[in-house]
Design a protein around this motif. Structure first.
Motif, short mmCIF file in Angstrom:
data_model
loop_
_atom_site.label_atom_id
_atom_site.label_comp_id
_atom_site.label_asym_id
_atom_site.label_seq_id
_atom_site.Cartn_x
_atom_site.Cartn_y
_atom_site.Cartn_z
N ALA A 84 0.83 -1.21 0.00
CA ALA A 84 0.00 0.00 0.00
C ALA A 84 0.86 1.26 0.00
O ALA A 84 0.53 2.24 -0.66
N PHE A 85 1.98 1.21 0.73
CA PHE A 85 2.85 2.39 0.77
C PHE A 85 3.55 2.60 -0.57
O PHE A 85 3.69 3.73 -1.03
N ARG A 86 3.97 1.52 -1.22
CA ARG A 86 4.57 1.66 -2.56
C ARG A 86 3.57 2.33 -3.51
O ARG A 86 3.95 3.18 -4.32
N GLN A 87 2.30 1.91 -3.42
CA GLN A 87 1.29 2.49 -4.29
C GLN A 87 1.11 3.98 -3.98
O GLN A 87 0.96 4.80 -4.89
N TRP A 88 1.14 4.33 -2.70
CA TRP A 88 1.01 5.74 -2.31
C TRP A 88 2.17 6.56 -2.87
O TRP A 88 1.97 7.66 -3.38
N LEU A 89 3.38 6.02 -2.81
CA LEU A 89 4.54 6.71 -3.38
C LEU A 89 4.37 6.90 -4.89
O LEU A 89 4.74 7.95 -5.43
N SER A 90 3.82 5.89 -5.55
CA SER A 90 3.59 5.99 -6.98
C SER A 90 2.61 7.11 -7.30
O SER A 90 2.80 7.90 -8.25
N GLN A 91 1.55 7.20 -6.50
CA GLN A 91 0.57 8.27 -6.70
C GLN A 91 1.20 9.63 -6.44
O GLN A 91 0.91 10.61 -7.15
N LEU A 92 2.09 9.70 -5.44
CA LEU A 92 2.77 10.96 -5.14
C LEU A 92 3.68 11.37 -6.31
O LEU A 92 3.72 12.55 -6.69
N ALA A 93 4.36 10.39 -6.90
CA ALA A 93 5.20 10.69 -8.07
C ALA A 93 4.36 11.21 -9.22
O ALA A 93 4.76 12.16 -9.93
N ASP A 94 3.18 10.63 -9.41
CA ASP A 94 2.27 11.12 -10.45
C ASP A 94 1.87 12.57 -10.17
O ASP A 94 1.85 13.41 -11.09
N ASP A 95 1.54 12.84 -8.90
CA ASP A 95 1.14 14.20 -8.53
C ASP A 95 2.23 15.21 -8.87
O ASP A 95 1.96 16.28 -9.41
N PHE A 96 3.46 14.86 -8.54
CA PHE A 96 4.57 15.79 -8.73
C PHE A 96 4.88 16.03 -10.20
O PHE A 96 5.47 17.06 -10.55
N GLU A 97 4.49 15.09 -11.03
CA GLU A 97 4.76 15.25 -12.47
C GLU A 97 3.59 15.91 -13.20
O GLU A 97 3.67 16.16 -14.40
N THR A 98 2.51 16.19 -12.46
CA THR A 98 1.36 16.90 -13.04
C THR A 98 1.55 18.38 -12.83
O THR A 98 1.78 18.83 -11.70
N PRO A 99 1.47 19.19 -13.88
CA PRO A 99 1.65 20.63 -13.72
C PRO A 99 0.69 21.19 -12.68
O PRO A 99 -0.50 20.88 -12.66
N GLN A 100 1.25 21.99 -11.76
CA GLN A 100 0.44 22.61 -10.70
C GLN A 100 -0.32 23.79 -11.24
O GLN A 100 0.21 24.63 -11.98
N LEU A 101 -1.60 23.86 -10.89
CA LEU A 101 -2.41 25.02 -11.28
C LEU A 101 -2.07 26.19 -10.37
O LEU A 101 -1.89 26.05 -9.17
N THR A 102 -1.99 27.36 -10.92
CA THR A 102 -1.71 28.56 -10.12
C THR A 102 -2.94 29.45 -10.14
O THR A 102 -3.68 29.51 -11.13
N GLU A 103 -3.13 30.11 -9.01
CA GLU A 103 -4.30 30.99 -8.92
C GLU A 103 -4.04 32.31 -9.65
O GLU A 103 -2.92 32.78 -9.72
#
Length: 260
Positions: free
Chosen positions: A241-260
């Motif tokens: 489960a933790f490996r999967q969470w790290l994978s999701q975190l890596a996906d998040d970091f590679e997704t461009p962040q929206l700015t206000e």
């Protein structure tokens, strides 16, 4: 101090920014499933790729903090070459490759290793692991020997100064020096690329509790993998489960962040 961790799923990952966080990970029981023999563990290629992605996103601010020697971590994570604190902080390699290690008198450890091997000879299924600055007695195949193994370890140390007895999951480790995983995190946090970032530490064992407390003192994020009392703020069920969470975190970091 032990508390009641929240489920890791309750952590809002959007608050974790790749330019503002430093990740510190235990190895056995966190990235690698616990095995009967220390050499029997492995880290899936997919997880090694996730670690590489995280390191790129965080500009190198991903470190392993473990009871294993640096050389073993390099072998298990090859081709990755991450910052590592080995043997509970007695040896360390920074993000730039610079290395440091505590000066250890190994003669007393030689005597202790010989004593522990006598215990091994008397009890089938015991594994003795010698490291540069510690000796570990693994009793995973003989859990009923936990009390006898601890008694033997204390008798082997016999009040010797400068030695610590650490008890983990089905392992007792006799280690030279006073350094622990909290000291390793503190040292990394004084260096680039970790300096000034929010610390996140994940681990599964009693030896990770010092680091959980240090990260809490710094206002960071601590994650306990598996059961048991803990000072960590968050908990997740197991290694998979933790490996999967790290994978999701890596996906998040590679997704461009929206700015206000």
């Amino acid at each position: 101090m032990a508390g009641t961790p929240e489920p890791l799923t309750s952590l809002d990952r959007s608050r974790l920014r790749p330019d503002r966080i430093g990740i510190f990970l235990d190895f056995d029981g966190t990235l690698a499933e616990i095995a009967e023999h220390p050499e029997a563990v492995s880290v899936p290629q997919a997880t090694r790729e996730v670690l590489g992605r995280l390191a790129r996103s965080l500009n190198g601010a991903v470190a392993i903090v473990t009871g294993r020697p640096i050389s073993e971590i390099d072998r298990f994570l090859r081709p990755l070459n991450l910052p590592v604190a080995g043997i509970h902080g007695l040896e360390r390699r920074g993000a730039g490759g610079e290395r440091s290690a505590a000066t250890i008198d190994t003669s007393r450890l030689d005597e202790i290793e010989a004593s522990l091997k006598r215990f091994q000879n008397e009890h089938e299924g015991i594994v003795i692991e010698r490291k540069s600055a510690s000796v570990a007695l693994h009793y995973r195949q003989r859990p009923e020997l936990a009390e006898a193994a601890m008694t033997w370890a204390h008798e082997a140390v016999d009040g010797s100064q400068g030695l610590q007895i650490l008890q983990g999951k089905m392992v007792i480790e006799i280690k030279a020096g006073k350094e622990n995983k909290a000291d390793a995190v503190t040292a990394f946090m004084t260096e680039e690329p970790f300096a000034g970032r929010l610390a996140l530490f994940a681990g599964d064992d009693v030896t990770d509790e010092d680091a959980f407390n240090e990260v809490a003192r710094r206002g960071g994020i601590s994650i306990k993998i598996g059961g048991g009392e803990t000072a960590a703020a968050f908990r997740i069920d197991g290694v998979g489960a933790f490996r999967q969470w790290l994978s999701q975190l890596a996906d998040d970091f590679e997704t461009p962040q929206l700015t206000e």
